[in-house]
Design a protein around this motif. Structure first.
Motif, mmCIF file in Angstrom:
data_model
loop_
_atom_site.group_PDB
_atom_site.id
_atom_site.type_symbol
_atom_site.label_atom_id
_atom_site.label_comp_id
_atom_site.label_asym_id
_atom_site.label_seq_id
_atom_site.Cartn_x
_atom_site.Cartn_y
_atom_site.Cartn_z
ATOM 1 N N GLY A 58 0.644 -1.293 -0.106
ATOM 2 C CA GLY A 58 0.023 0.022 -0.046
ATOM 3 C C GLY A 58 0.845 1.362 0.084
ATOM 4 N N SER A 59 1.816 1.191 0.898
ATOM 5 C CA SER A 59 2.956 2.386 0.618
ATOM 6 C C SER A 59 3.547 2.674 -0.571
ATOM 7 C CB SER A 59 3.935 2.146 1.612
ATOM 8 O OG SER A 59 3.336 2.096 3.106
ATOM 9 N N ALA A 60 3.549 1.691 -1.420
ATOM 10 C CA ALA A 60 4.332 1.979 -2.703
ATOM 11 C C ALA A 60 3.338 2.381 -3.495
ATOM 12 C CB ALA A 60 4.650 0.366 -3.391
ATOM 13 N N LEU A 61 2.087 2.430 -3.353
ATOM 14 C CA LEU A 61 1.133 2.988 -4.107
ATOM 15 C C LEU A 61 1.200 4.373 -3.885
ATOM 16 C CD1 LEU A 61 -2.027 0.415 -3.977
ATOM 17 C CD2 LEU A 61 -0.657 0.934 -5.735
ATOM 18 N N ALA A 128 -3.753 -3.017 2.553
ATOM 19 C CA ALA A 128 -3.027 -2.466 1.609
ATOM 20 C C ALA A 128 -3.721 -1.083 0.942
ATOM 21 C CB ALA A 128 -2.627 -3.415 0.369
ATOM 22 N N ASN A 129 -4.940 -1.075 0.964
ATOM 23 C CA ASN A 129 -5.803 -0.027 0.317
ATOM 24 C C ASN A 129 -5.776 1.048 1.289
ATOM 25 O OD1 ASN A 129 -6.534 -1.189 -2.096
ATOM 26 N ND2 ASN A 129 -8.417 -2.004 -1.163
ATOM 27 N N LEU A 130 -5.791 0.888 2.636
ATOM 28 C CA LEU A 130 -5.830 1.961 3.502
ATOM 29 C C LEU A 130 -4.546 2.367 3.748
ATOM 30 C CD1 LEU A 130 -7.878 -0.282 6.161
ATOM 31 C CD2 LEU A 130 -8.625 2.036 5.146
ATOM 32 N N ALA A 131 -3.651 1.756 3.678
ATOM 33 C CA ALA A 131 -2.039 2.072 3.679
ATOM 34 C C ALA A 131 -1.841 3.093 2.405
ATOM 35 C CB ALA A 131 -1.231 1.168 3.683
ATOM 36 N N ALA A 132 -2.261 2.756 1.331
ATOM 37 C CA ALA A 132 -2.278 3.747 0.196
ATOM 38 C C ALA A 132 -3.104 4.966 0.440
ATOM 39 C CB ALA A 132 -2.863 2.936 -1.118
ATOM 40 N N LEU A 138 2.266 3.388 9.735
ATOM 41 C CA LEU A 138 2.504 2.844 11.208
ATOM 42 C C LEU A 138 1.186 2.781 11.615
ATOM 43 C CD1 LEU A 138 4.254 2.073 13.526
ATOM 44 C CD2 LEU A 138 4.529 4.656 14.176
ATOM 45 N N SER A 139 0.483 3.869 11.641
ATOM 46 C CA SER A 139 -1.095 3.817 12.152
ATOM 47 C C SER A 139 -2.037 2.788 11.521
ATOM 48 C CB SER A 139 -1.822 5.170 12.105
ATOM 49 O OG SER A 139 -1.095 6.126 12.823
ATOM 50 N N VAL A 140 -1.830 2.524 10.205
ATOM 51 C CA VAL A 140 -2.414 1.579 9.408
ATOM 52 C C VAL A 140 -2.121 0.085 9.871
ATOM 53 C CG1 VAL A 140 -3.225 0.426 7.085
ATOM 54 C CG2 VAL A 140 -3.046 3.078 7.455
#
Length: 193
Positions: A58-61, A128-132, A138-140
């Motif tokens: 997700g962070s890569a997105l 992954a969606n929420l991280a993006a 960290l929170s996600v």
């Protein structure tokens, strides 16, 4: 810095989405056969690995333009809501009983079961969606792993009692509604950006 708002939102969404999943049932079955703390150790380690992989993806997105990220995550949330509403009841998976009740055998059984059963699962994709979406790994990650651990703990210790009191269909509908709202909101933001 951890965002309590993001952590709470992620916890709620992942918790509700995971409750009707096979993990609660698998935890319940393992918890009735083996020492709960041993089962939880293996299950918790597998979920931690899943969340780390999901948050990294997700962070890569977040490297993409925000409009595209909102559009992609919105469509994936809507798809996840549809999957929750359309999926049929899942059968209990065959669980092999280790020859003895040692910590390593029991925790490895729990780890391998969750690692295989949950890879590419809806909640991993949702994380992954929420991280993006929130660009706050960290929170996600913390919200997702705490939610998954909570569901596993409920499944291992008190899953049978919970499922008797709370209709699985209601839990599924609430999770799908929250995901649909997040999806519509993300698509709206992508369209108006």
């Amino acid at each position: 810095m951890i965002s309590i708002t993001v952590l709470a939102l992620v916890f709620g969404v992942v918790f509700l989405a995971e409750l009707p999943d096979k993990t609660a049932l698998a935890g319940l079955v393992l918890g009735t056969r083996y020492r709960a703390s041993y089962v939880f150790a293996g299950v918790a380690a597998a979920f931690l690995l899943h969340v780390v992989l999901a948050v990294a993806a997700g962070s890569a997105l977040t490297l993409l333009p925000q409009r595209i990220v909102h559009g992609i995550t919105g469509l994936l949330f809507l798809g996840g809501a549809a999957v929750l509403l359309l999926k049929k009841g899942e059968d209990e998976e065959e669980i092999r009983r280790p020859e003895n009740q040692s910590f390593w055998k029991v925790s490895t059984t729990g780890f391998m079961l969750i690692l295989i059963a949950e890879f590419g699962d809806l909640t991993q994709i949702m994380t992954a969606n929420l991280a993006a979406r929130y660009d706050d790994p960290l929170s996600v990650g913390l919200g997702a792993v705490l939610a998954l651990w909570a569901v596993a703990g409920l499944g291992i210790v008190g899953g049978k009692a919970l499922m008797k009191r709370v209709p699985l269909g209601l839990i599924t509908k609430i999770a799908a509604a929250v995901m649909a709202l997040l999806g519509v909101w993300s698509v709206y933001e992508a369209a108006t950006a």
